[in-house]
Design an enzyme around this catalytic site. Structure first.
Site, mmCIF file in Angstrom:
data_model
loop_
_atom_site.group_PDB
_atom_site.id
_atom_site.type_symbol
_atom_site.label_atom_id
_atom_site.label_comp_id
_atom_site.label_asym_id
_atom_site.label_seq_id
_atom_site.Cartn_x
_atom_site.Cartn_y
_atom_site.Cartn_z
ATOM 1 N N ASN A 273 0.920 -1.558 0.017
ATOM 2 C CA ASN A 273 -0.207 0.419 0.193
ATOM 3 C C ASN A 273 1.221 1.055 0.177
ATOM 4 O O ASN A 273 1.968 1.656 0.978
ATOM 5 C CB ASN A 273 -0.730 0.114 1.281
ATOM 6 C CG ASN A 273 -1.476 1.709 1.705
ATOM 7 O OD1 ASN A 273 -2.229 1.724 0.422
ATOM 8 N ND2 ASN A 273 -2.173 1.579 2.191
ATOM 9 N N LYS B 26 0.026 3.940 -0.306
ATOM 10 C CA LYS B 26 -0.636 5.726 0.374
ATOM 11 C C LYS B 26 -0.010 6.635 -0.708
ATOM 12 O O LYS B 26 -0.284 6.671 -1.952
ATOM 13 C CB LYS B 26 0.111 5.570 1.415
ATOM 14 C CG LYS B 26 -0.173 4.252 2.287
ATOM 15 C CD LYS B 26 0.113 3.989 3.620
ATOM 16 C CE LYS B 26 -0.225 3.315 4.538
ATOM 17 N NZ LYS B 26 0.011 3.845 6.014
ATOM 18 N N HIS C 278 -9.308 0.607 5.075
ATOM 19 C CA HIS C 278 -8.188 1.397 6.075
ATOM 20 C C HIS C 278 -8.698 2.372 7.158
ATOM 21 O O HIS C 278 -9.317 2.546 7.306
ATOM 22 C CB HIS C 278 -7.183 1.400 5.221
ATOM 23 C CG HIS C 278 -5.811 1.587 4.887
ATOM 24 N ND1 HIS C 278 -5.401 2.627 6.517
ATOM 25 C CD2 HIS C 278 -4.922 0.870 5.543
ATOM 26 C CE1 HIS C 278 -4.071 1.980 6.394
ATOM 27 N NE2 HIS C 278 -3.789 1.092 5.527
ATOM 28 N N GLU D 275 -6.230 4.478 7.612
ATOM 29 C CA GLU D 275 -6.213 5.802 7.728
ATOM 30 C C GLU D 275 -7.739 6.416 7.185
ATOM 31 O O GLU D 275 -8.208 7.304 8.091
ATOM 32 C CB GLU D 275 -5.230 5.910 6.878
ATOM 33 C CG GLU D 275 -3.916 5.602 7.941
ATOM 34 C CD GLU D 275 -2.837 4.939 7.440
ATOM 35 O OE1 GLU D 275 -2.694 5.517 6.072
ATOM 36 O OE2 GLU D 275 -1.895 4.485 7.555
ATOM 37 N N GLU E 176 -5.233 -5.677 10.526
ATOM 38 C CA GLU E 176 -4.122 -4.840 10.993
ATOM 39 C C GLU E 176 -4.562 -3.997 12.025
ATOM 40 O O GLU E 176 -5.667 -2.766 11.899
ATOM 41 C CB GLU E 176 -4.230 -3.134 9.595
ATOM 42 C CG GLU E 176 -4.336 -4.575 8.150
ATOM 43 C CD GLU E 176 -3.484 -3.472 7.169
ATOM 44 O OE1 GLU E 176 -2.402 -2.947 6.774
ATOM 45 O OE2 GLU E 176 -4.298 -1.988 7.090
ATOM 46 N N GLY F 257 2.936 1.267 11.075
ATOM 47 C CA GLY F 257 3.775 2.529 10.925
ATOM 48 C C GLY F 257 4.539 2.804 12.356
ATOM 49 O O GLY F 257 5.153 4.125 12.128
ATOM 50 N N SER G 33 3.091 -2.916 9.947
ATOM 51 C CA SER G 33 5.193 -3.235 9.882
ATOM 52 C C SER G 33 5.354 -4.661 9.957
ATOM 53 O O SER G 33 6.124 -5.450 11.023
ATOM 54 C CB SER G 33 5.258 -2.659 12.260
ATOM 55 O OG SER G 33 4.958 -1.140 12.203
#
Ligand code: PEP
Length: 241
Positions: free
Chosen positions: A8, A10, A93, A95, A160, A166, A204
């Site tokens: 991904n 992003k 996702h 985010e 996730e 991250g 990660s």
């Protein structure tokens, strides 16, 4: 089933950066055998798809709109992604759930739109650090699965944990195994094709931890953010399969 390693990208890079990354992955892949997917920013999908044509590496979007067409300024439909060469689309996702306030119901509508356009949806689920600390991870993820997948889901699920995205933090192998077993049980209970749905781990994943994570039962691959932006790191994860 071969593992799926999905990157991904992003909101990173301009077209030439993504083109160089795609070339690097294609060049380094050789005859490695996992299924590989990259999800560039919308504006770079066509360029990346052209570079990867014939390589066996699939291309995907990072989101799509829930409607087929209409007065939705600035939005991109699933059919538009397909038109550019995408085969997959990441949906829900964390985010987007946080930044755009996406709900399970909206993700479910997007899943329907994606499938109608011929895309394979990758639906992301996962708990926050506070939810895990409170022992609520199964309730949270169970609720997201129930609300986001629809009745006859035939795509991919990505577990996730939000606190692992991250951050360099990764759940223990026992925790990954336990959540993947829970997700499998929920899928089998609620979905006609639940036993065959691929479940990715994301959060990660790096070349150094991929081998251990990818051998956990019910882990059918990885969704990779940061490490997918460097060809050698992404290839390192692919080699770890
Ligand atoms: C992600 O955002 O889907 C992700 C897994 O990111 P990272 O690999 O950087 O944790």
């Amino acid at each position: 089933m071969r593992p799926l390693i999905a990157g991904n990208w992003k909101m990173h890079g301009l077209t030439e950066d993504s083109a160089a990354l795609a070339r690097g992955i294609r060049h380094g892949l050789g005859d490695l055998s996992p299924e590989v997917l990259v999800c560039p920013p919308f504006t770079q999908i066509a360029a990346v798809a052209a570079i990867l044509e014939g390589s066996g590496i699939a291309v995907g979007g990072q989101d799509c709109h829930a409607r087929r067409l209409g007065p939705h300024t600035g939005e991109v439909s699933a059919a538009m992604l397909r038109d550019l060469g995408a085969a997959y689309v990441i949906l829900g996702h964390s985010e987007r759930r946080a930044d755009q306030g996406e709900t399970d119901a909206l993700v479910a509508a997007k899943v329907e739109a994606a499938v109608a356009a011929g895309l394979i949806p990758i639906v992301c689920v996962g708990e926050t650090a506070a939810e895990r600390a409170a022992g609520e991870q199964e309730a949270v993820v169970g609720g997201q699965l129930a609300g986001s997948l629809g009745a006859e889901f035939a795509g991919v699920v990505a577990y996730e944990p939000i606190w692992a995205i991250g951050t360099g933090k990764v759940p223990t192998i026992a925790d990954i195994a336990s959540m993947h077993a829970f997700i499998r049980a929920e899928l089998v209970r609620a979905q006609p094709e639940g036993a065959g749905i691929r479940i990715l781990y994301g959060g990660s994943v790096k070349p150094g931890n991929a081998a251990e994570i990818l051998t956990v039962a019910e882990v059918g691959g990885a969704l990779v953010g940061g490490a997918s932006l460097v060809a050698e790191d992404f290839l390192g994860i692919i080699r770890a399969c």
